[in-house]
Design an enzyme around this catalytic site. Structure first.
Site, PDB file in Angstrom:
ATOM      1  N   SER A 135       0.949  -1.006   0.301  1.00  0.00           N
ATOM      2  CA  SER A 135      -0.132  -0.881   0.074  1.00  0.00           C
ATOM      3  C   SER A 135       0.742   1.257  -0.006  1.00  0.00           C
ATOM      4  CB  SER A 135      -0.736   0.030   0.992  1.00  0.00           C
ATOM      5  OG  SER A 135      -2.234   1.415   0.974  1.00  0.00           O
ATOM      6  N   ASP A 179      -9.357  -6.901  -2.903  1.00  0.00           N
ATOM      7  CA  ASP A 179      -8.801  -4.689  -2.234  1.00  0.00           C
ATOM      8  C   ASP A 179     -10.211  -3.896  -1.647  1.00  0.00           C
ATOM      9  OD1 ASP A 179      -7.516  -2.977  -1.137  1.00  0.00           O
ATOM     10  OD2 ASP A 179      -6.228  -3.233  -2.043  1.00  0.00           O
ATOM     11  N   HIS A 227      -7.263  -6.597   1.420  1.00  0.00           N
ATOM     12  CA  HIS A 227      -5.822  -5.023   1.564  1.00  0.00           C
ATOM     13  C   HIS A 227      -4.657  -5.866   2.344  1.00  0.00           C
ATOM     14  CE1 HIS A 227      -3.953  -1.305   0.455  1.00  0.00           C
ATOM     15  NE2 HIS A 227      -3.985  -1.118   2.403  1.00  0.00           N
TER      16      HIS A 227
END
Length: 317
Positions: free
Chosen positions: A159, A243, A275
């Site tokens: 991320s 996600d 995620h």
């Protein structure tokens, strides 16, 4: 009636302007989340709590900010592959130790965990300009150590960490051997419209049409899409298709931009990956893919590593 409409228009306009001004002034508070809601800023535990050998490492960034980090090894004198780990946004490095424990077990590697400025025990306040300096300080520290193989440093970022790692890899082609990105966004400009849809009128990055009035005032754009095409090292893209935070299309766009000039790219999808749990839902396949990627792109470890482990084990007994 005309007077009433004027008041209404000016009132709504004033609220919009005030709201936009607030977003601009407080954008770092919105972008960075060093502390999880309801939890303290300090580490809930250290690596030894999960049976990991570690060293507290204190660094100083080029602008003088004091940073905390952990170097975790499978055994004390291990000189093999070292992964420079850049965490996702919320919380601190201690919240990632379960993953790191599994990484060391599966990949037989050292892991260097950097606490960004303003996160964990590190001083300062987070910003793109500052965190970029923090990442460079971590890499510079690793390349100066004599107890690791500095030819085998791999950046891993999830991320926000992927955005950070991409800049570092681009800026250090001779120090970073490869990079692994997991569930990373194309840019904060694109993510603003995902998380707060009304911002699509004012912010936008890759693929958006027309001029976006607030783009020029964003201090932490983290435009990975603009960086990825300048990375020459091997890149592994790990994308969780479920996600719920970053649209999986972002990872596909990053891969397509990278592959235009870098043929050493590998894109892997995990149908049930979310995620934060792609590594869990991916199971053994997740780790096999990373093992194969590293085996293909990183020089084989020296026999010295194996001999040293045998000696260490014997000394410990």
């Amino acid at each position: 009636m005309v007077s009433y409409l004027n008041v209404l228009v000016y009132g709504v306009g004033g609220m919009v302007v005030a709201g936009m001004a607030l977003l601009v002034a407080l954008q770092e508070k919105l972008v960075y989340v060093p502390v999880l809601p309801g939890l303290p800023k300090s580490y809930p535990f250290t690596p030894d709590r999960v049976g990991l050998l570690y060293e507290d490492v204190w660094l100083t960034s080029s602008d003088g900010v004091r940073l905390h980090s952990w170097l975790i090894k499978p055994f004390p004198s291990f000189r093999g592959l070292t992964i420079l780990f850049f965490q996702e946004n919320a919380g601190n490095i201690a919240h990632r130790l379960e993953y790191i424990q599994k990484m060391i077990q599966k990949l037989n590697c050292n892991v260097f965990m950097l606490s960004y400025r303003g996160y964990g025990a590190s001083d300062g306040y987070p910003s793109q300009h500052g965190i970029t300096k923090d990442a460079q300080a971590a890499l510079d520290h690793l390349t100066q150590r004599t107890d690791i193989d500095t030819r085998r440093i791999v950046v891993y970022g999830r991320s926000l960490g992927g955005a950070i790692g991409s800049i570092l890899a681009r800026n250090n082609p001779d120090k970073v051997s490869a990079i692994i990105l997991e569930n990373t966004f194309t840019s904060i400009l694109d993510m603003a419209g995902v998380l707060l849809p009304f911002l699509k009128w004012f912010l936008g990055g890759n693929g958006t049409k027309g001029f976006k009035i607030l783009n020029c005032v964003v201090r932490s754009p983290w435009s990975t899409i603009d960086v990825i095409g300048e990375i020459n090292q091997p890149i592994l893209f790990l994308s969780g298709l479920q996600d719920e935070m970053v649209p999986p299309s972002h990872m596909r766009m990053l891969y397509e931009k990278a592959i235009e000039h870098n043929r050493r790219c590998l894109f892997i999808e995990f149908p049930s990956g979310m995620h934060m749990d792609t590594w869990i839902s991916g199971g053994d396949r997740y780790w096999r893919i990373i093992q194969l990627f590293l085996g293909k792109n990183i020089p084989a470890r020296q026999e010295h590593d194996l001999h040293q482990k045998v000696n260490d084990d014997g000394a410990a007994r």
